[in-house]
Design an enzyme around this catalytic site. Structure first.
Site, short mmCIF file in Angstrom:
data_model
loop_
_atom_site.label_atom_id
_atom_site.label_comp_id
_atom_site.label_asym_id
_atom_site.label_seq_id
_atom_site.Cartn_x
_atom_site.Cartn_y
_atom_site.Cartn_z
N TRP A 138 2.67 -6.81 -7.16
CA TRP A 138 2.24 -5.63 -6.19
C TRP A 138 3.95 -5.01 -5.26
CZ3 TRP A 138 1.13 -6.57 -0.12
CH2 TRP A 138 1.27 -5.23 0.85
N ASP A 219 -0.20 -15.51 -2.41
CA ASP A 219 -0.97 -14.22 -2.37
C ASP A 219 -2.15 -14.44 -2.54
OD1 ASP A 219 -1.53 -12.17 -0.79
OD2 ASP A 219 0.12 -11.04 -1.70
N LYS A 255 -10.38 -6.69 0.64
CA LYS A 255 -11.15 -6.32 -0.65
C LYS A 255 -12.69 -6.62 -1.26
CE LYS A 255 -6.93 -6.05 -1.28
NZ LYS A 255 -6.18 -5.90 -0.81
N1 PLA Z 1 -1.26 -8.51 -1.80
C1 PLA Z 1 -1.50 -8.25 -3.02
C2 PLA Z 1 -1.42 -8.84 -4.45
C3 PLA Z 1 -2.46 -6.33 -2.65
O1 PLA Z 1 -2.96 -6.43 -3.92
C4 PLA Z 1 -2.30 -6.53 -1.36
C5 PLA Z 1 -3.15 -5.00 -1.25
C6 PLA Z 1 -2.16 -6.73 -0.54
C7 PLA Z 1 -1.73 -8.11 0.37
C8 PLA Z 1 -1.92 -6.06 1.11
O2 PLA Z 1 -3.66 -6.08 1.37
P1 PLA Z 1 -4.47 -5.39 3.02
O3 PLA Z 1 -3.39 -6.10 4.08
O4 PLA Z 1 -4.96 -4.99 2.98
O5 PLA Z 1 -4.73 -7.33 3.05
N2 PLA Z 1 -3.09 -4.06 -2.39
C9 PLA Z 1 -3.31 -2.46 -2.22
C10 PLA Z 1 -2.99 -2.32 -1.03
C11 PLA Z 1 -5.01 -2.85 -2.74
C12 PLA Z 1 -1.78 -1.59 -1.62
O6 PLA Z 1 -1.55 -0.73 -1.43
O7 PLA Z 1 -1.49 -1.58 0.18
C13 PLA Z 1 -2.81 -2.20 -3.75
O8 PLA Z 1 -4.01 -1.63 -3.60
O9 PLA Z 1 -2.40 -2.52 -4.73
#
Ligand code: PLA
Length: 410
Positions: A138, A219, A255
């Site tokens: 991510w 995570d 989510k």
């Molecule tokens: N960790 C991972 C692996 C994630 O994909 C995301 C969110 C988070 C943490 C953090 O989410 P939160 O702070 O809302 O709890 N990833 C998303 C959104 C869904 C983003 O990038 O913020 C994504 O589209 O990858």
């Protein structure tokens, strides 16, 4: 001396680039084409492509309203009922870690804020220690560690040749890391690849981490979204906990409970003694206080009500399965459409093997740009699409876009 009104003291500040994920939503909103599709951010949509508030969340909110709860500050560590519920959801209520009081749980500003708080703890108490992150991961992980001034490097994870896990590479890189490194692992539904280790592979990963005295740092942003089962999706974390290992776990309810904007999650530190857990918790609070003082209450109350009430918990599980099921259905339909339309003989079956909200299509940057510029399909430039933003009705259109981009753009 005063400065002229038309001379800015911020002249030296350059324009920042848009965020690679959230910037996609901004671009999507600006597009007026009616065919447009937002497969950028991992946010669940209904078959009608509308945002979805879970029924069980509305029920919990009604209960909260009836009770007329106040808006006093929460303690720095957050809502006690939430912290208990979230740790139990992660480890299971009867986990010895809970009974022995070996866990420090602090409510965080969702997954991101919890990761950030853990990074601050690493920076302060493990100076120079490195975090190993998967390649790819991510995108925000790198920003979080950079801003916390925690050094990081990558371990091999994705093998484009097999469109699967590079397990040997992963294990070798974890083994080669300096003793006592933090190993960031996606608890389930790896983002962006959708490829998770098997239970046997998790055991081997735990072996190397233990051998090298590393500290696993999970995570968990998609509990329930990989398999549809909250328990099954926590199996990786529970396996490490069952070995008596010390672990860090960031959790998010964005989510699985659809609480994106409520910013509700937690950081858990499983320690080898209750005494260590108490000290760690005290330091997490000390780090949180000057950053944001104390966390917001609304989402915490929702989670505490849903997880703490057997009837509501049951309803959540059913809704969770529905959401995970809808994503599986569009995954299947997308695969069927690609196989029916693409006459080149390319094997698209990797799409069915991936799990969770995303599909890692293998489209490169230029091909991903073609998806957006020509087809109005908004996605991240690493070739990731969020199936949670796709409907059955749009699968064929998406398949056309993917086939065109894959074969006609290099
Ligand atoms: N960790 C991972 C692996 C994630 O994909 C995301 C969110 C988070 C943490 C953090 O989410 P939160 O702070 O809302 O709890 N990833 C998303 C959104 C869904 C983003 O990038 O913020 C994504 O589209 O990858």
């Amino acid at each position: 001396m005063t400065v002229g009104v038309n001379v800015s003291r911020f002249e030296g500040i350059a324009m920042a680039p848009p965020d690679p994920i959230l910037g996609v939503s901004e671009a999507f909103r600006a597009d007026t084409n009616e065919k447009k599709l937002n497969l950028g951010v991992g946010a669940y949509r209904t078959e009608e492509l509308q945002p979805y508030v879970l029924k069980v969340v509305k029920k919990a909110e009604n209960l909260m309203l009836e009770r007329g709860e106040n808006k006093e500050y929460l303690p720095i560590e957050g809502l006690a009922a939430f912290n208990k519920a979230t740790a139990e959801l992660l480890l299971g209520a009867d986990n010895p870690v809970m009974k022995e009081g070996r866990i420090a749980t602090v409510q965080g500003l969702s997954g991101t804020g919890s990761l950030r708080l853990a990074s601050a703890l690493i920076e302060r108490y493990f100076p120079g220690a490195k975090v190993l992150i998967s390649s790819p991961t991510w995108g925000n992980h790198k920003n979080i560690f950079n801003d916390a001034r925690v050094p990081w490097s990558e371990y091999r994870y994705y093998d484009p040749k097999t469109v699967g896990l590079d397990f040997e590479g992963m294990v070798a890189d974890i083994k080669a890391a300096p003793e006592g490194s933090f190993i960031l692992l996606h608890g389930c539904a790896h983002n962006p690849t959708g490829i998770d280790p098997t239970p046997e592979q998790w055991e081997k990963i735990a072996d190397v981490i233990q051998e090298k005295n590393h500290i696993p740092f999970f995570d968990v942003a998609y509990q329930g979204f990989a398999s549809g089962s909250l328990d099954q999706d926590a199996a990786s974390v529970r396996l490490f906990a069952a070995r008596g290992m010390e672990i860090l776990v960031a959790q998010s309810y964005s989510k699985n409970l659809g609480l994106y904007a409520e910013r509700i999650g937690a950081i858990n530190v499983v320690c080898s003694s209750a005494d260590a857990a108490a000290r760690v918790k005290s330091q997490l609070k000390r780090l949180a206080r000057p950053m944001y003082s104390n966390p917001p209450v609304h989402g915490a109350r929702i989670v505490a009500n849903v997880v703490g009430d057997p009837a509501l918990f049951g309803e959540w599980k059913a809704e969770m399965e529905l959401m995970a099921g809808r994503i599986k259905n569009v995954r299947q339909k997308l695969y069927d459409s690609l196989m029916a339309k693409d006459k080149s003989g390319k094997d698209w079956s990797f799409i069915l093997k991936q799990i969770g909200m995303f599909s890692f299509t293998g489209l490169n940057k230029a091909q991903s740009e073609n998806m957006t510029n020509k087809w109005h399909v908004y996605m991240t430039k690493d070739g990731r699409i969020s199936l949670a933003g796709l409907s059955l009705a749009k699968c064929e259109y998406l398949a056309d876009a993917i086939i065109d981009s894959y074969h006609n753009v290099s």
